[in-house]
Motif scaffolding. Structure first.
Motif, mmCIF file in Angstrom:
data_model
loop_
_atom_site.group_PDB
_atom_site.id
_atom_site.type_symbol
_atom_site.label_atom_id
_atom_site.label_comp_id
_atom_site.label_asym_id
_atom_site.label_seq_id
_atom_site.Cartn_x
_atom_site.Cartn_y
_atom_site.Cartn_z
ATOM 1 N N LYS A 13 0.849 -1.181 0.000
ATOM 2 C CA LYS A 13 0.000 0.000 0.000
ATOM 3 C C LYS A 13 0.891 1.239 0.000
ATOM 4 C CE LYS A 13 -3.580 2.378 2.591
ATOM 5 N NZ LYS A 13 -4.352 2.426 3.824
ATOM 6 N N ARG A 14 0.767 2.040 -1.041
ATOM 7 C CA ARG A 14 1.532 3.274 -1.125
ATOM 8 C C ARG A 14 0.834 4.316 -0.259
ATOM 9 N NH1 ARG A 14 6.387 2.844 -2.849
ATOM 10 N NH2 ARG A 14 6.326 5.013 -3.438
ATOM 11 N N LEU A 15 1.567 4.846 0.677
ATOM 12 C CA LEU A 15 1.014 5.829 1.590
ATOM 13 C C LEU A 15 1.250 7.234 1.057
ATOM 14 C CD1 LEU A 15 2.352 4.289 4.914
ATOM 15 C CD2 LEU A 15 0.083 4.015 3.914
ATOM 16 N N ALA A 19 -3.670 10.077 2.459
ATOM 17 C CA ALA A 19 -4.244 8.774 2.770
ATOM 18 C C ALA A 19 -4.060 8.354 4.225
ATOM 19 C CB ALA A 19 -3.638 7.716 1.859
ATOM 20 N N ILE A 20 -3.339 9.144 5.015
ATOM 21 C CA ILE A 20 -3.106 8.740 6.397
ATOM 22 C C ILE A 20 -3.664 9.777 7.359
ATOM 23 C CG2 ILE A 20 -0.984 7.503 5.777
ATOM 24 C CD1 ILE A 20 0.548 9.807 7.221
ATOM 25 N N LEU A 31 4.661 6.190 6.894
ATOM 26 C CA LEU A 31 4.884 7.053 5.734
ATOM 27 C C LEU A 31 6.339 7.510 5.691
ATOM 28 C CD1 LEU A 31 3.958 8.734 3.286
ATOM 29 C CD2 LEU A 31 3.352 10.545 4.900
ATOM 30 N N THR A 32 6.870 7.914 6.823
ATOM 31 C CA THR A 32 8.264 8.352 6.895
ATOM 32 C C THR A 32 9.203 7.228 6.469
ATOM 33 O OG1 THR A 32 7.746 9.919 8.655
ATOM 34 C CG2 THR A 32 10.053 9.283 8.419
ATOM 35 N N ALA A 33 8.955 6.022 6.946
ATOM 36 C CA ALA A 33 9.788 4.867 6.580
ATOM 37 C C ALA A 33 9.705 4.603 5.082
ATOM 38 C CB ALA A 33 9.357 3.635 7.367
#
Length: 81
Positions: A13-15, A19-20, A31-33
Motif C-alpha cells: 500500500k503506497r502511503l 491517505a493517512i 509514511l516516513t519509513a
C-alpha cells in the motif's frame, strides 16, 4: 509434471499524506519509513551510476576532479542572454 503456479504477489500500500491520519504516530512513522526507503533506493542507484561512469570509486572517493571546459573560470561561454 508439476503445474507452474504464479508466485503470489505482495501488495504494498503506497502511503501519502492524503491517505493517512497525520495525528496517528504509527501511520506517520510508516509514511516516513516509506519515503526514506524510496530515497535510499534512489541514492543507491545514483551511487552505482557514478561508479559505472568512473566519477567515484567503491568507497565513494572522487576520481574525477576536472571540470568540463564550459565550467572552467577561463571558459568563453555564451548563456544566450
Amino acid at each position: 509434471m508439476l503445474s507452474e503456479k504464479p508466485l503470489p504477489s505482495v501488495s504494498v500500500k503506497r502511503l501519502s499524506l492524503d491517505a493517512i491520519d497525520v495525528e496517528n504516530d504509527a501511520e506517520l512513522d510508516a509514511l516516513t519509513a516509506q519515503v526514506l526507503a524510496a530515497g535510499n533506493k534512489i541514492a543507491e542507484l545514483e551511487r552505482a551510476e557514478m561508479i559505472r561512469k568512473g566519477i567515484i570509486d567503491e568507497r565513494g572517493n572522487l576520481l574525477k576532479t576536472e571540470l568540463p571546459e564550459d565550467m572552467r573560470k577561463d571558459a568563453d561561454r555564451d548563456f544566450g542572454g
